[in-house]
Design an enzyme around this catalytic site. Structure first.
Site, PDB file in Angstrom:
ATOM      1  N   CYS A  44      -3.650   4.075  29.357  1.00  0.00           N
ATOM      2  CA  CYS A  44      -4.538   2.992  29.818  1.00  0.00           C
ATOM      3  C   CYS A  44      -3.847   1.643  29.690  1.00  0.00           C
ATOM      4  O   CYS A  44      -3.908   0.804  30.586  1.00  0.00           O
ATOM      5  CB  CYS A  44      -5.812   2.934  28.977  1.00  0.00           C
ATOM      6  SG  CYS A  44      -6.821   4.414  29.040  1.00  0.00           S
ATOM      7  N   CYS A  91      -5.699   4.089  24.002  1.00  0.00           N
ATOM      8  CA  CYS A  91      -5.156   5.034  24.991  1.00  0.00           C
ATOM      9  C   CYS A  91      -3.878   4.457  25.598  1.00  0.00           C
ATOM     10  O   CYS A  91      -3.916   3.468  26.335  1.00  0.00           O
ATOM     11  CB  CYS A  91      -6.232   5.273  26.056  1.00  0.00           C
ATOM     12  SG  CYS A  91      -5.655   5.813  27.664  1.00  0.00           S
TER      13      CYS A  91
END
Ligand code: ZN
Length: 149
Positions: free
Chosen positions: A74, A71
């Protein structure tokens, strides 16, 4: 909070539960078992096996970054989280949970988008935010839910 009140705190290194007087939180308390700093200032990687323990055995609020390695947002947010974990070490415990490697906990809390940031107090969810936040906004958000010292 009285000066004599002791807080339960999980050691960042060995997971032992320590009791630390509230008045000593700023004095770099050391784990009775492994002698490491209990409030290391690191964001601590937790998993399905020890997540419940971290929630239940900490009398400081627990902040969790639910993330995954694939991600992009993230990964971009990770340094922000790390920096805040260091500077707010005495106010909360900062955990990271990899939702890909540790799916049980992510499922239990119905994490549908990542990153999801959550604050727990005494084991209960206080608030969650789906999505990363810029540094200043992240700190403002936390300040609403963490006690002041
Ligand atoms: Zn320890």
């Amino acid at each position: 909070m009285s000066e004599k009140q002791a807080l339960q705190l999980v050691c960042a290194s060995c997971g032992a539960v320590n009791r630390v007087p509230a008045s000593r939180l700023a004095d770099r308390p050391v784990c009775g078992k492994c002698k490491s700093l209990i409030l290391s200032g690191e964001a601590i990687n937790v998993g399905d096996a020890n997540f419940a323990r971290w929630l239940q055995k900490n009398d400081l609020p627990v902040v969790v970054d639910f993330w995954a390695p694939w991600c992009g947002p993230c990964v971009s947010f990770a340094p922000v989280y790390k920096d805040v974990a260091k500077r707010w070490a005495g106010r909360a415990r900062f955990l990271k949970l990899d939702t890909e490697a540790q799916p049980v906990t992510a499922g239990q809390y119905q994490i549908r988008s990542i990153p999801t940031l959550m604050v727990f107090s005494q084991g209960r969810e206080v608030v969650r935010n789906a999505g990363a936040l810029p540094p200043a906004q992240f700190e403002q958000w936390l300040a609403n839910y963490l006690p002041r010292h």
